[in-house]
Design a protein around this motif. Sequence first.
Motif, short mmCIF file in Angstrom:
data_model
loop_
_atom_site.label_atom_id
_atom_site.label_comp_id
_atom_site.label_asym_id
_atom_site.label_seq_id
_atom_site.Cartn_x
_atom_site.Cartn_y
_atom_site.Cartn_z
N THR A 300 0.81 -1.22 0.00
CA THR A 300 0.00 0.00 0.00
C THR A 300 0.84 1.26 0.00
O THR A 300 0.47 2.27 -0.62
CB THR A 300 -0.94 0.01 1.23
OG1 THR A 300 -1.66 -1.21 1.27
CG2 THR A 300 -1.90 1.18 1.17
N LEU A 301 1.96 1.24 0.69
CA LEU A 301 2.77 2.43 0.89
C LEU A 301 3.13 3.16 -0.41
O LEU A 301 3.04 4.40 -0.47
CB LEU A 301 4.03 2.07 1.68
CG LEU A 301 4.89 3.24 2.18
CD1 LEU A 301 4.06 4.21 3.02
CD2 LEU A 301 6.07 2.70 2.99
N PRO A 302 3.51 2.48 -1.49
CA PRO A 302 3.88 3.22 -2.71
C PRO A 302 2.75 4.04 -3.33
O PRO A 302 3.01 4.92 -4.15
CB PRO A 302 4.31 2.10 -3.67
CG PRO A 302 4.73 0.98 -2.78
CD PRO A 302 3.80 1.05 -1.62
N THR A 303 1.49 3.76 -2.93
CA THR A 303 0.36 4.49 -3.51
C THR A 303 -0.25 5.50 -2.53
O THR A 303 -1.21 6.18 -2.88
CB THR A 303 -0.74 3.52 -3.95
OG1 THR A 303 -1.24 2.80 -2.81
CG2 THR A 303 -0.21 2.54 -4.98
N TRP A 304 0.30 5.60 -1.33
CA TRP A 304 -0.30 6.46 -0.32
C TRP A 304 0.29 7.87 -0.44
O TRP A 304 1.16 8.28 0.32
CB TRP A 304 -0.05 5.90 1.08
CG TRP A 304 -1.08 6.38 2.08
CD1 TRP A 304 -1.73 7.56 2.08
CD2 TRP A 304 -1.56 5.64 3.20
NE1 TRP A 304 -2.59 7.63 3.13
CE2 TRP A 304 -2.52 6.46 3.84
CE3 TRP A 304 -1.29 4.39 3.73
CZ2 TRP A 304 -3.19 6.06 5.00
CZ3 TRP A 304 -1.96 4.00 4.87
CH2 TRP A 304 -2.89 4.82 5.48
N LEU A 305 -0.23 8.62 -1.39
CA LEU A 305 0.37 9.90 -1.75
C LEU A 305 0.06 11.03 -0.78
O LEU A 305 0.79 12.01 -0.72
CB LEU A 305 -0.07 10.30 -3.17
CG LEU A 305 0.28 9.30 -4.27
CD1 LEU A 305 -0.21 9.80 -5.61
CD2 LEU A 305 1.78 9.05 -4.30
N SER A 329 9.71 -0.24 -0.74
CA SER A 329 8.39 0.38 -0.81
C SER A 329 8.50 1.89 -0.73
O SER A 329 7.81 2.62 -1.46
CB SER A 329 7.49 -0.14 0.32
OG SER A 329 7.28 -1.52 0.19
N LEU A 330 9.37 2.37 0.14
CA LEU A 330 9.58 3.81 0.27
C LEU A 330 10.18 4.38 -1.01
O LEU A 330 9.81 5.48 -1.45
CB LEU A 330 10.50 4.10 1.46
CG LEU A 330 9.88 3.91 2.85
CD1 LEU A 330 10.96 3.88 3.93
CD2 LEU A 330 8.87 5.01 3.15
N LEU A 335 9.46 7.92 -5.76
CA LEU A 335 9.60 8.12 -7.20
C LEU A 335 8.43 8.93 -7.77
O LEU A 335 8.54 9.53 -8.84
CB LEU A 335 9.68 6.77 -7.92
CG LEU A 335 11.01 6.02 -7.80
CD1 LEU A 335 10.90 4.65 -8.44
CD2 LEU A 335 12.14 6.82 -8.43
N ASN A 336 7.32 8.94 -7.06
CA ASN A 336 6.14 9.68 -7.51
C ASN A 336 6.27 11.15 -7.09
O ASN A 336 6.44 11.45 -5.91
CB ASN A 336 4.86 9.08 -6.90
CG ASN A 336 3.62 9.57 -7.59
OD1 ASN A 336 3.44 10.75 -7.86
ND2 ASN A 336 2.73 8.63 -7.90
N ARG A 360 18.72 7.44 0.85
CA ARG A 360 18.83 7.44 -0.62
C ARG A 360 17.49 7.19 -1.27
O ARG A 360 17.16 7.76 -2.31
CB ARG A 360 19.84 6.37 -1.07
CG ARG A 360 21.27 6.77 -0.89
CD ARG A 360 22.20 5.94 -1.74
NE ARG A 360 21.93 4.50 -1.70
CZ ARG A 360 22.73 3.58 -2.24
NH1 ARG A 360 23.81 3.96 -2.87
NH2 ARG A 360 22.42 2.31 -2.16
N ALA A 361 16.69 6.31 -0.65
CA ALA A 361 15.37 5.99 -1.21
C ALA A 361 14.38 7.13 -1.01
O ALA A 361 13.42 7.27 -1.75
CB ALA A 361 14.83 4.72 -0.56
N CYS A 362 14.62 7.97 0.02
CA CYS A 362 13.69 9.06 0.38
C CYS A 362 14.43 10.40 0.33
O CYS A 362 14.63 11.03 1.38
CB CYS A 362 13.12 8.83 1.76
SG CYS A 362 12.50 7.18 2.08
#
Length: 613
Positions: A300-305, A329-330, A335-336, A360-362
């Motif tokens: 769910t996390l990748p879509t929780w904008l 996931s983060l 990336l969005n 790095r991911a965030c």
Amino acid sequence: MGNSDGSSLVQMCIVKVAQNMDVLEKKVSNLPVSLLKDLLPHLNIYYLDRIETAAATKGISTSVIWAAIWRDLDQTWRWRLKSALPDQDWKQRCLERLFHMVLFTQVRRGGSYLSHLSDTSILSMTVKHVRVLSLHTSTKNFCRLASVDLRPILSSLEKGVTSLKLLDVKSLFKHERKYVLFILHRLLDHGSVRDVVLRRNPDSSFLSWLMSGRRGPQLTVSTAPETSHADGHDLDSKCSAELEEPAAKRLALDVEGNPEVLCSEVSSSSSPADRCPEGQIHSLDFEVSKREILSTVSHTLPTWLCLRTLHLHSDWLISEQEMSVLVESLRQLFLNPSCSLTDLRVSYVSGHTHLISMLRACPTLQSLCLEICPPADRNTWRPQPRFTENKELCLEKLTVRSTGPMTVACFLPVLTSAPKLNNLHFTGIHLSQQFFHTLTGSNPSLKVLKLEDINLSDYHQEILQFLKHSVLEELSFRDCRLLDKCAVKKDFLLPFVEALKGISSLRTLMLSQNRLATSAIEMAELFSGGHPSKITKLDLSSNFILPAELLEFAQLLETYRPVQRLMLDLRFNPLDREPEVKGQALRKLILYCNILTDDWDSRSTMADHISVM
């Protein structure tokens, strides 16, 4: 003139007026100030609320009355911080607490503040003051909010509640599940709730229900693979069997799960054709299980904008494997370009190796808090990945708490890459000389520095040099053994005080648990000379300060006369040893300070005494 029990005629009249406020309310404002003050403690909360404006026009504050009610409601206040709050805060706390007690548990009716008030009238009055709704094991009557009689109360909660705390979901769902989901749906989707705290989640199905439809506008998320994240992708594919939850265990969109069906079935004001609004959760703070990281959260996390704050708590160690899934996931979320997440807190993490991977991911993360349990065997530590050259982080706040031995070298690359850092909090980390040099060179905007349970006795010169170039607003050295290696304590304390006086922006200084003892007297020098410190909050708690030393500190303060009124924390010092001297010192200090103190009995414990032996 008085009656047999000693009550004066005036007091009898005041009680009688309080009992007949429904008739006399409009005339009360004509009372002299002294009588109006005497009347306030006898009023119930309804009339106390209504008369506040009239009292304020005469210069009378109701703060003391609301504070007294709070102490009667919350019997644990004696063991907590005794501090003054603004008037509205006392009132807010009282009425919010009363709402919870009347609706969910019980409230004693011994005080006059509830006289002649029914439960319904108390709920109707207090509900508009509820900002945080807390539901826990004692909320047996929670489902009453779905009834026709209490529907107006639920409607008021929808408008006012911004934070929802589900402190025992497992117990909550022992009641009527349909009505529980209906009430939560009304608060989350029809209401103003944006912050959710979740404890003891019974299963991933409820978390799925909570996350579904409350993530904001959904856009396509790019998941183009990157070479540097190959390990994360490999791990994700290895765990694919765990990530896929059987369909039978997912929440079915039946009568209980579908918002439109819930509203049409429970609420007569809705029909099956009505389209319910979709709420948004901006802050989620919840206890997470291994299953939830590998399934619900990671999916769910990748879509929780719309999510701005995410706090993941666990009472077990989040493994390297689980952290890799979470980091991936983060990465997909960030990336969005519509990603809103700026505040992330994770505990407890096994090891530190994912810190840089996470940053790095965030890249646009502004606040990160990690609670780390380092592996006992140092041979199992993996090296940190490196940042890309010239890669600057947006990080403004970093908090790291370690439960075991860990050196600051792990975090220096982060400090070097975070020029916007303005708040740093380290607990239980072994420092080095390079630490303070890095802060001076790489973090020029640092406003808050908090070091806790860290031995600073070997870094006096580095501290002094750092302070000369800092723009700090708050400095906290808590339990940092500042004077442990000082043959002559003044040799460090006097230059330390002078360096602090040179920071014109400094407003808060916290030196709790540093065994200052007699050296606390030197802290009064902060307010001496032609350029005194502008500190407004000084914490000297738990420093084994005796009454005679406090009196000497007070006498110096009386001589220097600080320009700004000082909030002085003296809790957990053995001031009960000489009550007369303590009273003399406090009488002097009260002219210049708001004092935080307590009823601590120093003779019941020898901890502080042993610490300075």
